[in-house]
Every structure is written in structure tokens, then in C-alpha cells.
Design an enzyme around this catalytic site. Structure first.
Site, PDB file in Angstrom:
ATOM      1  CG  HIS A 207      -2.380   0.065   0.882  1.00  0.00           C
ATOM      2  ND1 HIS A 207      -3.037  -0.936   0.224  1.00  0.00           N
ATOM      3  CD2 HIS A 207      -3.320   1.027   1.102  1.00  0.00           C
ATOM      4  CE1 HIS A 207      -4.307  -0.632   0.066  1.00  0.00           C
ATOM      5  NE2 HIS A 207      -4.511   0.573   0.584  1.00  0.00           N
TER       6      HIS A 207
ATOM      7  CG  ASP B 240      -7.174   7.610  -2.665  1.00  0.00           C
ATOM      8  OD1 ASP B 240      -7.512   6.412  -2.575  1.00  0.00           O
ATOM      9  OD2 ASP B 240      -7.964   8.501  -3.019  1.00  0.00           O
TER      10      ASP B 240
ATOM     11  N   GLY C 184      -5.761   0.420  -4.615  1.00  0.00           N
ATOM     12  CA  GLY C 184      -6.590  -0.683  -5.094  1.00  0.00           C
ATOM     13  C   GLY C 184      -6.656  -0.740  -6.611  1.00  0.00           C
ATOM     14  NE  ARG C 185      -9.096   3.692  -7.513  1.00  0.00           N
ATOM     15  CZ  ARG C 185      -9.377   4.886  -7.024  1.00  0.00           C
ATOM     16  NH1 ARG C 185     -10.084   5.728  -7.753  1.00  0.00           N
ATOM     17  NH2 ARG C 185      -8.987   5.239  -5.832  1.00  0.00           N
TER      18      ARG C 185
ATOM     19  CG  HIS D 252      -4.396  -4.840  -6.213  1.00  0.00           C
ATOM     20  ND1 HIS D 252      -3.674  -6.012  -6.166  1.00  0.00           N
ATOM     21  CD2 HIS D 252      -5.693  -5.195  -6.062  1.00  0.00           C
ATOM     22  CE1 HIS D 252      -4.504  -7.022  -5.993  1.00  0.00           C
ATOM     23  NE2 HIS D 252      -5.729  -6.559  -5.935  1.00  0.00           N
TER      24      HIS D 252
END
Length: 522
Positions: free
Chosen positions: A339, A343, A346-347, A349
Site C-alpha cells: 500500500h 490513495d 486498489g486500482r 493493484h
């Protein structure tokens, strides 16, 4: 090193670290080492113990061996047992080497200088600790593989003459998760999904394939935002879709990841761009106090530069030697556990999955498998996959809340992100990729073929613009192949009863599955 483990290997137990054994048994291998040396590590998903029966069996996360497999109750005995029967857990091994110091490991090598297990332990110590033991180079002994390829997926292999071993580890000391061979993964690899996908699109006309690819791309982009709970405007979805379409064209390095983060975020007025400069976690905040309630704690910001360098070196040097889906799982899930950004993790990843598959030519040219859409459909399974490691790691991370309601990590955790068991992640990703090939790609192609046939036949009945044809098709799809009274009285009031009936018959004939499913719902 204040704890002396000699003569402290436990006897038979029924519970180990809150995990029940299927029978009273003697912890062996990694379990014995973790207990004797009090290692603060994520406990492996599967542990070993010596039972009382004369058969090997597996149950409840344990592999129970027979009494004749009992190792010597010392460091060398349990290390040899672990390497022989349990494969490599690099996090346990590195933490163990820190606890033992160099001399006990050197003693193992001196006691059996030609033994393959001793030389493997020797190599692993120097590779993991980046320190040289006070030993002369090995003079004899057949070259041994560091990773047993019958137990875990391995890379090509680089000879180390000092240890007389072949280093086939699927990574570098900076980043090297491992994947165990399982019947599920063996079956997926044997299927040759990339070949299936190419055969599937071989007979699809170029224009139809292009439209199929465009829809799947947009579907993946939209789903990736939905997974994060976002509902961005269409232009932002399309921009990110264009980025996904270009996956695999550029090497992934830190600068490229930061460029992609800027695209993902869009409005960065309230987001720090680039590597984090403070802690990070995934979870909630207490509604009253705002205190963090973590489900997962990200890598310390002090470790991010080295960890990201490890990720990008893996992508450049090691991933090409592995099956593309396995390499994608290692890179993408490694990234999301680290991480590295405030921000957009997730995308990015999920972008990394597309990056590896495209770079390796896994998907047919111009076609993006909508992996994010499948993940969205299987969101609970996706969360369980992430938690398969993060829940075992979380209790080992010591942290305190900051005055900004963030977390500050107090212990050294970098190895937790470098070395983890990615077997559940590889199985999950393979199942997602298989679903896109078995279901999504053929379904979308079939849908467009049916739509084109429907459109051509309707135009022989009534001339109408594409916009109205699309609306007509949607109404029929939503209503099980019949036009509602409202549609007949408004948008399609110009159709005669005979024309409407004929169009409904065309839809049912060209879309039998959609018509039947909608009719059943009604």
C-alpha cells in the site's frame, strides 16, 4: 537472543498458537522452530506435527506425519524437516536466522559440509541476511535446488558455486513471496488459458472483436472504481480504461507507478501524491473518537522505497520466468499489501494484473480480460483472499494512533511484505481469469452478434436511428422480450400491432437466453 531454545522444543500438544490439532501430536519443522525460538511471524497456513498413527494425513490446517518422521529435537533437525517436507517460508527463516545468529547455522554446515540440506540452509542464510558466514566455499557435493519445484513454483535458477546450489527462488531478497503447488493451480496451468482465449477469438470478425474488446475494457474500468465504492463520471471511467488498454507497454518502475497514481486520483487537492510520508492502514475510524480501527496495516513509510524497488525488480527480472498469472498474483497482491500510496492503491493493484498479462502476451491482442468485473462479482471471496494473510500479520504489527487519527508502526515489519504465502491469491486470480475466458468473453461476443442480427432484421420492418434501436433493444431485454404498454404508447407509438409482434418475435429468436431469464423474473 536472550532466549536459549536448546532443550525447549515442546512435547506433544493439542493446541498450538490457538490452532487446534486433529490429535495430540508433536510440533515439527516450522511449528517447532516458531515455538522454541519464540518467533514473531505470521504462522504458516499449514503446519506439521508428528502423530501417533502410521499414516500421513491432512486436517484442519495440519499435516500429521508418522513417528518414523520425527526429527532430531534441535535446530538442524527441525530445519531439515521443514525444508524437506514444508517448502520455504522465507519470513520464518529470516526471523529464525536473526534469533540464532550466524554461528549455529555455520555449525550445521560444518557438521555436514556436503549435505544438500546444510548447503541450502547456508545459501538461504547468506541470501536473506545479506551477510557472509565464516565458511570456506563448498568443495564438493551435487548441486542442489534451493526451491523444491515439486512443492513450490520456482524461477529459472542461477548457479552459486560457493554453496554448490542453484538459486531458483522466484524473487530477490527485497521481494520474494512464494506459491505452493496445489491441484487447483496445476489444473489451471495445464489448461493453457492463454491458448484457449486466442482460439476463442480466432473466428470472431475483426469489427465484432473490436467492439467486444471496447465493452470489456469499459466494464473493467467501471468495476475497478465500484470495488473502491466510487461512482465517478463517465469520462473518468473512460480515461482509466484507456490506461488499462495501454498496460504492459511501459516498464513498471517507481516513476511509472506515480504517473499512474496521478491519473487514478484526478483531483489531487486533498491527496498526497507519491510514496506515503506517514503510516497507512485499511479499515475504519471510531465514530466517536476518530481513532483508527485497522483491518490491515500498510508497510512503514520508511520502508517504502526499498519495498517498491523490490517490486519493480521482480517485475523486470523474475516475472518473465514464471507463469504469467502466477507472476501477476505475486506482483499485484504484493503491491496492495505494501500500500505505498495514500490513495489509489486498489486500482493500481488491479492495473498491475493487466500489466503482467499484457506484457507477457497472455491475452489476445487488443483484448483486456475484465478481471475487475469478476472481482466485483466475487467481492467477498476477494476480501477473504486478502485477509488470508493480512489477518495473520496484523497481530504482529505494533502500532499507536497518531494525532491525525492515522497509525504509527513501532516495530520492524518490512519482511512481512517481502515474504508471504501467495498461494490463495494465485488460486483466486486464476479463477477470475478463467471466468473471463469461460464466460465474459464468449458472452459479450454472443451478445453483440445477437444485437447485430436483431438490428438488421428490425430495420427491414421499420427504419429508425441507432439511438432508438438501442432503446428498443434495452426495453425488450428488460421486459422479457415484450414491449411494455408504456413503451408502445410513447417511444414506439408509431409501430403497428403487427410490427411490434414481429419485432418481439425477432428478439426472442435472436436472444433466447435473455428473453427466457427476464420472463422467469417476471
Amino acid at each position: 537472543m536472550g532466549h536459549d531454545p536448546q532443550n525447549h522444543f515442546s512435547g506433544p500438544v493439542t493446541v498450538f498458537h490457538d490452532r487446534r490439532l486433529p490429535e495430540e501430536a508433536l510440533p515439527a519443522g516450522y511449528a517447532a522452530l516458531i515455538d522454541a525460538y519464540r518467533l514473531a511471524v505470521p504462522v504458516p497456513l499449514r503446519l506439521a506435527a508428528i502423530g501417533q498413527r502410521h499414516k500421513i494425513y491432512e486436517a484442519e490446517g495440519w499435516r500429521i506425519f508418522t513417528p518414523r518422521h520425527t526429527p532430531h529435537a534441535d535446530l538442524a533437525g527441525h530445519l531439515t524437516f521443514a525444508l524437506r517436507y514444508e517448502g520455504l517460508d522465507l519470513c520464518v527463516l529470516k526471523t529464525l536466522f536473526r534469533a540464532t545468529g550466524p554461528e549455529p547455522v555455520a555449525d550445521i554446515v560444518r557438521a555436514a559440509p556436503t549435505g544438500s540440506f546444510a548447503r541450502r540452509v547456508w545459501f538461504l542464510y547468506e541470501w536473506l541476511m545479506q551477510a557472509r558466514l565464516d565458511l570456506p566455499d563448498a568443495a564438493s557435493g551435487a548441486y542442489a535446488l534451493i526451491v523444491d519445484p515439486e512443492q513450490q513454483w520456482a524461477a529459472g535458477g542461477v548457479t552459486s558455486t560457493r554453496h554448490r546450489v542453484k538459486n531458483n527462488l522466484p524473487g530477490t531478497p527485497a521481494f520474494c513471496p512464494m506459491i505452493f503447488r496445489t491441484p487447483t493451480l496445476e489444473a489451471f496451468v495445464t489448461r493453457n488459458l492463454a491458448g484457449e482465449a486466442r482460439a476463442l477469438v480466432a473466428g470472431v470478425p475483426a469489427d465484432l472483436l473490436a467492439r467486444t474488446a471496447a465493452f470489456l475494457l469499459l466494464k473493467d474500468s467501471r468495476s475497478s472504481f465500484e470495488i473502491e465504492g466510487e461512482d465517478p463520471p463517465q469520462d473518468r471511467i473512460q480515461r482509466w480504461g484507456q490506461v488499462i488498454a495501454e498496460a504492459g507497454r511501459r516498464p513498471v518502475d517507481r516513476a511509472e507507478l506515480e504517473r499512474l497514481q496521478r491519473i487514478v486520483i484526478g483531483d489531487a487537492r486533498f491527496v498526497h501524491l507519491g510514496l506515503r510520508t506517514e503510516g497507512g492502514f485499511v479499515g475504519e475510524h471510531d465514530r466517536t473518537t476518530g481513532a483508527p480501527i485497522p483491518d490491515h496495516i500498510s508497510a512503514r513509510h520508511e520502508d517504502l522505497s526499498g519495498l517498491v524497488d523490490g517490486l519493480t525488480a521482480f517485475d523486470r527480472m523474475v516475472a518473465p520466468a514464471l507463469d504469467p498469472v502466477l507472476a501477476a498474483a505475486l506482483l499485484a497482491f504484493g503491491f496492495v499489501y505494501i500500500h505505498p500510496f495514500e490513495d489509489g492503491n486498489g486500482r493500481l493493484h488491479r492495473f498491475l494484473i493487466h500489466h503482467v498479462l499484457a506484457e507477457r502476451g497472455f491475452n489476445p491482442p487488443g483484448v483486456v480480460f475484465p478481471v475487475s468485473a469478476v472481482i466485483l462479482d466475487r467481492i467477498e471471496e476477494y476480501r477473504r483472499t486478502l485477509e488470508s494473510y493480512s489477518q495473520r500479520m496484523l497481530p504482529l504489527v505494533r502500532w499507536r494512533p497518531t494525532d491525525r487519527n492515522n497509525v504509527e508502526v513501532l516495530n520492524d515489519t518490512a519482511d512481512f511484505y517481502r515474504y508471504f504465502d501467495a498461494t490463495p491469491h494465485a488460486e483466486f486470480l486464476f479463477s477470475c481469469v478463467a471466468r473471463t475466458i469461460d464466460v465474459d468473453l464468449p458472452a459479450e461476443t454472443a451478445f453483440l452478434k445477437a444485437y447485430d442480427t436483431f438490428k438488421a432484421r428490425v430495420l427491414n420492418i421499420a427504419d429508425m436511428p441507432d439511438r432508438l434501436l438501442d432503446l428498443l433493444f434495452r426495453f425488450l431485454r428488460q421486459n422479457g422480450g415484450t414491449l411494455s404498454k408504456r413503451a408502445r404508447e410513447r417511444e414506439f407509438a408509431g409501430l403497428t400491432d403487427r410490427e411490434a409482434a414481429e419485432i418481439e418475435a425477432i428478439f426472442t429468436e435472436t436472444n433466447p437466453v435473455a428473453a427466457s431469464a427476464a420472463a422467469q423474473i417476471r
